[in-house]
Design a protein around this motif. Structure first.
Motif, mmCIF file in Angstrom:
data_model
loop_
_atom_site.group_PDB
_atom_site.id
_atom_site.type_symbol
_atom_site.label_atom_id
_atom_site.label_comp_id
_atom_site.label_asym_id
_atom_site.label_seq_id
_atom_site.Cartn_x
_atom_site.Cartn_y
_atom_site.Cartn_z
ATOM 1 N N ASP A 58 0.820 -1.202 0.000
ATOM 2 C CA ASP A 58 0.000 0.000 0.000
ATOM 3 C C ASP A 58 0.862 1.263 0.000
ATOM 4 N N ALA A 59 2.058 1.150 0.536
ATOM 5 C CA ALA A 59 3.001 2.272 0.584
ATOM 6 C C ALA A 59 4.355 1.688 0.961
ATOM 7 N N PHE A 60 5.377 2.528 0.855
ATOM 8 C CA PHE A 60 6.706 2.165 1.314
ATOM 9 C C PHE A 60 7.152 3.164 2.374
ATOM 10 N N GLY A 61 8.006 2.706 3.285
ATOM 11 C CA GLY A 61 8.559 3.582 4.298
ATOM 12 C C GLY A 61 10.064 3.632 4.195
ATOM 13 N N VAL A 62 10.618 4.847 4.206
ATOM 14 C CA VAL A 62 12.066 5.045 4.135
ATOM 15 C C VAL A 62 12.472 6.046 5.207
ATOM 16 N N ALA A 63 13.760 6.183 5.411
ATOM 17 C CA ALA A 63 14.231 7.095 6.451
ATOM 18 C C ALA A 63 14.320 8.537 5.979
ATOM 19 N N CYS A 64 14.636 8.735 4.695
ATOM 20 C CA CYS A 64 14.983 10.087 4.251
ATOM 21 C C CYS A 64 14.647 10.258 2.781
ATOM 22 N N ILE A 65 14.746 11.491 2.316
ATOM 23 C CA ILE A 65 14.315 11.803 0.956
ATOM 24 C C ILE A 65 15.223 11.158 -0.093
ATOM 25 N N GLU A 66 16.501 10.960 0.241
ATOM 26 C CA GLU A 66 17.395 10.295 -0.713
ATOM 27 C C GLU A 66 16.916 8.875 -0.993
ATOM 28 N N GLU A 67 16.503 8.182 0.056
ATOM 29 C CA GLU A 67 15.978 6.821 -0.143
ATOM 30 C C GLU A 67 14.664 6.859 -0.920
ATOM 31 N N ALA A 68 13.842 7.855 -0.662
ATOM 32 C CA ALA A 68 12.580 7.982 -1.393
ATOM 33 C C ALA A 68 12.819 8.255 -2.874
ATOM 34 N N MET A 69 13.777 9.129 -3.181
ATOM 35 C CA MET A 69 14.055 9.452 -4.576
ATOM 36 C C MET A 69 14.583 8.239 -5.334
ATOM 37 N N GLU A 70 15.356 7.397 -4.652
ATOM 38 C CA GLU A 70 15.836 6.181 -5.309
ATOM 39 C C GLU A 70 14.666 5.324 -5.797
ATOM 40 N N LEU A 71 13.616 5.222 -4.988
ATOM 41 C CA LEU A 71 12.446 4.441 -5.394
ATOM 42 C C LEU A 71 11.683 5.127 -6.521
ATOM 43 N N ARG A 72 11.492 6.430 -6.410
ATOM 44 C CA ARG A 72 10.786 7.144 -7.479
ATOM 45 C C ARG A 72 11.533 7.031 -8.797
ATOM 46 N N GLY B 207 10.941 4.031 -10.718
ATOM 47 C CA GLY B 207 9.606 3.848 -11.269
ATOM 48 C C GLY B 207 8.541 3.431 -10.277
ATOM 49 N N LEU B 208 8.851 3.396 -8.986
ATOM 50 C CA LEU B 208 7.848 3.022 -7.988
ATOM 51 C C LEU B 208 6.903 4.200 -7.757
ATOM 52 N N ARG B 209 5.613 3.968 -7.848
ATOM 53 C CA ARG B 209 4.632 5.042 -7.802
ATOM 54 C C ARG B 209 3.817 5.047 -6.518
ATOM 55 N N GLN B 210 3.972 4.064 -5.663
ATOM 56 C CA GLN B 210 3.230 4.033 -4.405
ATOM 57 C C GLN B 210 3.572 5.239 -3.530
ATOM 58 N N PRO B 211 2.688 5.576 -2.583
ATOM 59 C CA PRO B 211 3.075 6.574 -1.580
ATOM 60 C C PRO B 211 4.335 6.124 -0.849
ATOM 61 N N ILE B 212 5.184 7.103 -0.526
ATOM 62 C CA ILE B 212 6.425 6.819 0.200
ATOM 63 C C ILE B 212 6.447 7.699 1.440
ATOM 64 N N ILE B 213 6.525 7.057 2.598
ATOM 65 C CA ILE B 213 6.514 7.758 3.873
ATOM 66 C C ILE B 213 7.951 8.058 4.279
ATOM 67 N N LEU B 214 8.218 9.315 4.614
ATOM 68 C CA LEU B 214 9.539 9.729 5.092
ATOM 69 C C LEU B 214 9.523 9.632 6.616
ATOM 70 N N LEU B 215 10.066 8.548 7.157
ATOM 71 C CA LEU B 215 9.890 8.232 8.574
ATOM 72 C C LEU B 215 10.610 9.203 9.505
ATOM 73 N N GLU B 216 11.624 9.888 9.016
ATOM 74 C CA GLU B 216 12.272 10.933 9.814
ATOM 75 C C GLU B 216 11.855 12.325 9.346
ATOM 76 N N GLY B 217 10.859 12.346 8.485
ATOM 77 C CA GLY B 217 10.350 13.632 8.016
ATOM 78 C C GLY B 217 11.312 14.322 7.074
ATOM 79 N N PHE B 218 11.393 15.638 7.189
ATOM 80 C CA PHE B 218 12.344 16.399 6.382
ATOM 81 C C PHE B 218 13.281 17.129 7.330
ATOM 82 N N PHE B 219 14.523 17.230 6.914
ATOM 83 C CA PHE B 219 15.571 17.796 7.752
ATOM 84 C C PHE B 219 15.767 19.288 7.506
ATOM 85 N N ASP B 220 15.219 19.767 6.391
ATOM 86 C CA ASP B 220 15.384 21.166 6.018
ATOM 87 C C ASP B 220 14.187 21.573 5.168
ATOM 88 N N ALA B 221 13.783 22.831 5.268
ATOM 89 C CA ALA B 221 12.645 23.312 4.474
ATOM 90 C C ALA B 221 12.910 23.206 2.978
#
Length: 359
Positions: free
Chosen positions: A55-69, A72-86
């Motif tokens: 249903d979704a994937f969970g990663v620690a940070c945006i770099e890991e999320a971008m690797e999935l995007r 070609g992965l289109r599922q929602p991706i949860i950033l488990l540590e949120g964002f570190f900078d605006a």
């Protein structure tokens, strides 16, 4: 491939384990946690194998999320540590990532951010872990502020358990009580269950599960659990015997002379060491399988090699296959001999070990 070290990744087992997690709460959603390179198994291949189920994937940070995007992965991706900078917010909006918010300053950054895109956020409540999360008395006001943010489409509450892998202890129930007291008046979806809670705390299942270590076939529990007993190993780490020698009684093996032969012992040297991620602190007696027969380490692990006792396996010789953990030897059992947890063994496996994928 000349050096015979390899990690066979059993993608069918990982899919089985995800489905097992979902089966514990069939009406819930489940985010497959693939942070830290899918616990050492390879984030992109694992996510692709789960793409029809997750249903979704969970990663620690945006770099890991971008690797999935980018794969070609289109599922929602949860950033488990949120964002570190605006500065990360434009990418979050562009790619529809779901950030976890754990501090007031992240809420403030969201309030100052403008975008035509809207996305869900997960607000993390600190119920006793005291690592990340907002205090219980902050939640109501922060939820009200988030509901006013132009970029926030939905707010979900989450927390993380400190001792859900110890079901006999009261702390998880205390954390549940704290969460429910805060959440009672807010009418929000919730996510509480890590792998241990998925398997042992059905009252914590709520709307979203977060299976992590269980996806990879390792149990977080120190004792048997009826769900964990159905898990299948996601990785088999193996190598080969590269040398065999007879070591007389009274002689020692390896650095530090930690293993002394009580009688003449047949010792095999295996191409595997802490340079591959196998733990140096594995004790004498740590189990391995040679030609499918159980034996153990004899001597300290070095960077590229370790030594095992072949005395009672006469058929073992140069070229014999050695399973360090996997389908016939649980990584959780090996971890106990190393005074650690299976998470560290799996995530510390180095890039020098080829991952070989099969369905």
């Amino acid at each position: 491939m000349s050096r015979k070290v390899r990690a066979d990744i059993h993608l069918d087992a990982i899919v089985h384990n995800y489905r097992l997690a979902k089966a514990q709460a069939p009406t819930t959603m489940a985010a497959a946690i693939v942070k830290a390179n899918a616990y050492g198994h390879g984030a992109v291949p694992v996510a692709r194998a789960l793409a029809n189920d997750a249903d979704a994937f969970g990663v620690a940070c945006i770099e890991e999320a971008m690797e999935l995007r980018e794969a070609g992965l289109r599922q929602p991706i949860i950033l488990l540590e949120g964002f570190f900078d605006a500065d990360e917010l434009p990418l979050i909006a562009e790619h529809g990532f779901w950030p976890v918010l754990h501090s007031e300053h992240q809420v403030r950054w969201l309030e100052q951010f403008s975008s035509p895109a809207r996305f869900p956020v997960w607000l993390k409540l600190d119920t006793g872990m005291h690592r990340l999360g907002v205090a219980p008395d902050q939640v109501e006001s922060l939820v009200a502020r988030l509901r006013q943010c132009e970029v926030v489409s939905e707010v979900l509450l989450m927390t993380h358990f400190a001792r859900s892998d110890e079901p006999s202890l009261p702390m998880t129930r205390d954390q549940l009580g704290c969460f429910d007291r805060v959440a009672a008046q807010l009418g929000l979806g919730a996510s509480l269950s890590n792998s241990a809670a998925v398997m042992a705390w059905p009252e914590a299942h709520r709307q979203w599960l977060r299976p992590g270590i269980m996806l990879y076939g390792a149990t977080p529990f120190g004792e048997s659990n009826p769900v964990a007993d159905q898990l299948r190993a996601g990785m088999t780490l193996s190598s080969e015997i590269i040398a065999v020698r007879e070591v007389p009684a009274g002689e020692t093996v390896g650095y530090g002379a930690t293993f002394s032969c009580d009688r003449t012992r047949r010792i095999g040297t295996v191409a595997m060491g802490y340079g591959d991620g196998y733990p140096r602190h594995a004790r004498n007696g740590t189990p391995v399988l040679v030609e499918g027969v159980r034996t153990s380490l004899a001597g300290r692990v070095s960077m590229d090699m370790l030594t095992v006792d072949l005395t009672d396996i006469p058929q073992a010789d140069i070229g014999s296959r050695v399973e360090l953990w996997g389908q016939r030897l649980p990584v959780s059992e090996v971890a106990q001999w190393c005074d650690t947890i299976p998470y560290t063994l799996l995530t510390c496996l180095t890039p020098r070990v080829p991952r070989v994928y099969s369905d």
